[in-house]
Design a protein around this motif. Structure first.
Motif, PDB file in Angstrom:
ATOM      1  N   PHE A  62      -5.910   1.489  -4.568  1.00 32.61           N
ATOM      2  CA  PHE A  62      -6.651   2.538  -3.873  1.00 32.61           C
ATOM      3  C   PHE A  62      -7.688   3.114  -4.820  1.00 32.61           C
ATOM      4  CE2 PHE A  62      -2.547   3.042  -1.474  1.00 32.61           C
ATOM      5  CZ  PHE A  62      -3.045   2.571  -0.272  1.00 32.61           C
ATOM      6  N   ARG A  63      -8.798   3.548  -4.245  1.00 31.01           N
ATOM      7  CA  ARG A  63      -9.826   4.268  -4.995  1.00 31.01           C
ATOM      8  C   ARG A  63     -10.160   5.538  -4.248  1.00 31.01           C
ATOM      9  NH1 ARG A  63     -13.977  -0.343  -5.490  1.00 31.01           N
ATOM     10  NH2 ARG A  63     -13.162  -1.509  -7.230  1.00 31.01           N
ATOM     11  N   GLY A  92       2.424  10.151  -5.469  1.00 29.16           N
ATOM     12  CA  GLY A  92       3.581  10.976  -5.131  1.00 29.16           C
ATOM     13  C   GLY A  92       3.741  11.221  -3.642  1.00 29.16           C
ATOM     14  N   ILE A  93       3.274  10.296  -2.835  1.00 34.91           N
ATOM     15  CA  ILE A  93       3.351  10.428  -1.374  1.00 34.91           C
ATOM     16  C   ILE A  93       4.804  10.335  -0.927  1.00 34.91           C
ATOM     17  CG2 ILE A  93       2.716   9.353   0.832  1.00 34.91           C
ATOM     18  CD1 ILE A  93       0.360  10.724  -0.700  1.00 34.91           C
ATOM     19  N   THR A  94       5.192  11.289  -0.087  1.00 34.77           N
ATOM     20  CA  THR A  94       6.547  11.261   0.480  1.00 34.77           C
ATOM     21  C   THR A  94       6.535  11.013   1.989  1.00 34.77           C
ATOM     22  OG1 THR A  94       6.517  13.668   0.721  1.00 34.77           O
ATOM     23  CG2 THR A  94       7.520  12.783  -1.290  1.00 34.77           C
ATOM     24  N   HIS A  95       5.403  11.311   2.638  1.00 33.44           N
ATOM     25  CA  HIS A  95       5.301  11.134   4.084  1.00 33.44           C
ATOM     26  C   HIS A  95       3.975  10.462   4.434  1.00 33.44           C
ATOM     27  CE1 HIS A  95       8.382  14.218   3.883  1.00 33.44           C
ATOM     28  NE2 HIS A  95       8.728  13.883   5.104  1.00 33.44           N
ATOM     29  N   VAL A  96       4.028   9.515   5.372  1.00 33.73           N
ATOM     30  CA  VAL A  96       2.833   8.850   5.879  1.00 33.73           C
ATOM     31  C   VAL A  96       2.671   9.225   7.344  1.00 33.73           C
ATOM     32  CG1 VAL A  96       1.749   6.630   6.393  1.00 33.73           C
ATOM     33  CG2 VAL A  96       3.018   6.929   4.266  1.00 33.73           C
ATOM     34  N   ILE A  97       1.488   9.698   7.684  1.00 36.22           N
ATOM     35  CA  ILE A  97       1.180  10.065   9.064  1.00 36.22           C
ATOM     36  C   ILE A  97       0.024   9.205   9.526  1.00 36.22           C
ATOM     37  CG2 ILE A  97       0.355  11.892  10.612  1.00 36.22           C
ATOM     38  CD1 ILE A  97       1.977  12.905   7.409  1.00 36.22           C
ATOM     39  N   THR A  98       0.279   8.375  10.511  1.00 37.90           N
ATOM     40  CA  THR A  98      -0.757   7.495  11.042  1.00 37.90           C
ATOM     41  C   THR A  98      -1.551   8.242  12.105  1.00 37.90           C
ATOM     42  OG1 THR A  98       0.575   5.544  10.601  1.00 37.90           O
ATOM     43  CG2 THR A  98      -1.204   5.303  12.201  1.00 37.90           C
ATOM     44  N   LEU A  99      -2.841   8.398  11.863  1.00 39.74           N
ATOM     45  CA  LEU A  99      -3.733   9.035  12.825  1.00 39.74           C
ATOM     46  C   LEU A  99      -4.440   7.993  13.690  1.00 39.74           C
ATOM     47  CD1 LEU A  99      -5.472  11.696  10.540  1.00 39.74           C
ATOM     48  CD2 LEU A  99      -3.475  12.005  12.007  1.00 39.74           C
ATOM     49  N   SER A 100      -4.514   6.772  13.201  1.00 41.88           N
ATOM     50  CA  SER A 100      -5.242   5.703  13.894  1.00 41.88           C
ATOM     51  C   SER A 100      -4.708   5.480  15.292  1.00 41.88           C
ATOM     52  CB  SER A 100      -5.103   4.379  13.127  1.00 41.88           C
ATOM     53  OG  SER A 100      -5.425   4.535  11.782  1.00 41.88           O
ATOM     54  N   ASN A 101      -5.613   5.162  16.173  1.00 43.65           N
ATOM     55  CA  ASN A 101      -5.269   4.754  17.532  1.00 43.65           C
ATOM     56  C   ASN A 101      -6.384   3.853  18.037  1.00 43.65           C
ATOM     57  OD1 ASN A 101      -7.396   6.428  18.338  1.00 43.65           O
ATOM     58  ND2 ASN A 101      -6.053   8.115  18.899  1.00 43.65           N
ATOM     59  N   GLN A 141       0.836  -1.195   0.000  1.00 41.51           N
ATOM     60  CA  GLN A 141       0.000   0.000   0.000  1.00 41.51           C
ATOM     61  C   GLN A 141       0.878   1.256   0.000  1.00 41.51           C
ATOM     62  OE1 GLN A 141      -2.362  -1.053   3.478  1.00 41.51           O
ATOM     63  NE2 GLN A 141      -4.187  -1.223   2.166  1.00 41.51           N
ATOM     64  N   PHE A 142       1.914   1.244   0.798  1.00 37.67           N
ATOM     65  CA  PHE A 142       2.837   2.376   0.821  1.00 37.67           C
ATOM     66  C   PHE A 142       3.484   2.564  -0.549  1.00 37.67           C
ATOM     67  CE2 PHE A 142       7.164   4.080   1.485  1.00 37.67           C
ATOM     68  CZ  PHE A 142       6.797   5.359   1.844  1.00 37.67           C
ATOM     69  N   GLN A 143       3.883   1.469  -1.168  1.00 38.50           N
ATOM     70  CA  GLN A 143       4.517   1.530  -2.483  1.00 38.50           C
ATOM     71  C   GLN A 143       3.581   2.141  -3.520  1.00 38.50           C
ATOM     72  OE1 GLN A 143       7.737   0.848  -2.854  1.00 38.50           O
ATOM     73  NE2 GLN A 143       7.622   1.556  -4.967  1.00 38.50           N
ATOM     74  N   GLU A 144       2.312   1.697  -3.522  1.00 39.21           N
ATOM     75  CA  GLU A 144       1.348   2.268  -4.473  1.00 39.21           C
ATOM     76  C   GLU A 144       1.129   3.753  -4.207  1.00 39.21           C
ATOM     77  OE1 GLU A 144      -3.246   2.185  -6.068  1.00 39.21           O
ATOM     78  OE2 GLU A 144      -2.653   0.645  -4.631  1.00 39.21           O
ATOM     79  N   ALA A 145       1.009   4.132  -2.945  1.00 36.00           N
ATOM     80  CA  ALA A 145       0.803   5.540  -2.595  1.00 36.00           C
ATOM     81  C   ALA A 145       1.961   6.403  -3.103  1.00 36.00           C
ATOM     82  CB  ALA A 145       0.642   5.692  -1.086  1.00 36.00           C
ATOM     83  N   LYS A 146       3.178   5.902  -2.961  1.00 32.74           N
ATOM     84  CA  LYS A 146       4.359   6.622  -3.454  1.00 32.74           C
ATOM     85  C   LYS A 146       4.316   6.773  -4.968  1.00 32.74           C
ATOM     86  CE  LYS A 146       8.313   4.896  -2.528  1.00 32.74           C
ATOM     87  NZ  LYS A 146       9.514   4.198  -2.052  1.00 32.74           N
ATOM     88  N   GLU A 147       4.094   5.656  -5.647  1.00 34.70           N
ATOM     89  CA  GLU A 147       4.163   5.651  -7.103  1.00 34.70           C
ATOM     90  C   GLU A 147       2.978   6.355  -7.753  1.00 34.70           C
ATOM     91  OE1 GLU A 147       4.592   1.517  -8.137  1.00 34.70           O
ATOM     92  OE2 GLU A 147       6.595   1.396  -7.246  1.00 34.70           O
TER      93      GLU A 147
END
Length: 127
Positions: free
Chosen positions: A120-121, A25-34, A16-22
């Protein structure tokens, strides 16, 4: 610098991270989940108060054109996707391929379910 904010009941998968990057163009992932996101109270008449933390954090850290990967409780997901759209943050969700296998063991049927990320959609509006 495009950011992906994550609200999921599990960790972001490497694919999922790989697809988001490619793809985005995602460079940073911020996890909000808790634990609050993973355990939205099913008995509550309103969940607005449970979403305040996520709303405030997203609006403080995200910019127009960033992405929000949001899945979980239907009402919470709907609310957060709508909030994101209102502020120009792009809400997306993950699709999966599911495979179930069954075996009979000692007179019992055991089902194993496997999920794999497909893509992703964007949350769409239909009229």
């Amino acid at each position: 610098m495009k950011k992906l904010f994550v609200l999921l009941n599990h960790s972001l998968l490497p694919e999922q991270f790989q697809e988001a990057k490619e793809r985005f163009g995602i460079t940073h992932v911020i996890t909000l989940s808790n634990d609050t996101w993973r355990d939205i109270d099913p008995y509550a008449k309103s969940i607005a108060h449970q979403l305040e933390y996520f709303k405030n954090r997203l609006l403080k850290e995200a910019f127009k054109g960033d992405y929000l990967l949001v899945q979980g409780d239907f009402g919470a997901t709907f609310a957060m996707a709508n909030l994101a759209k209102k502020y120009g943050i792009i809400p997306i969700y993950a699709t999966t391929a599911r495979r179930a296998t069954q075996v009979i063991e000692n007179g019992r049927v055991i089902t194993k379910r496997e999920f794999s990320h497909v893509q992703f959609r964007k949350y769409e509006e239909i009229v």
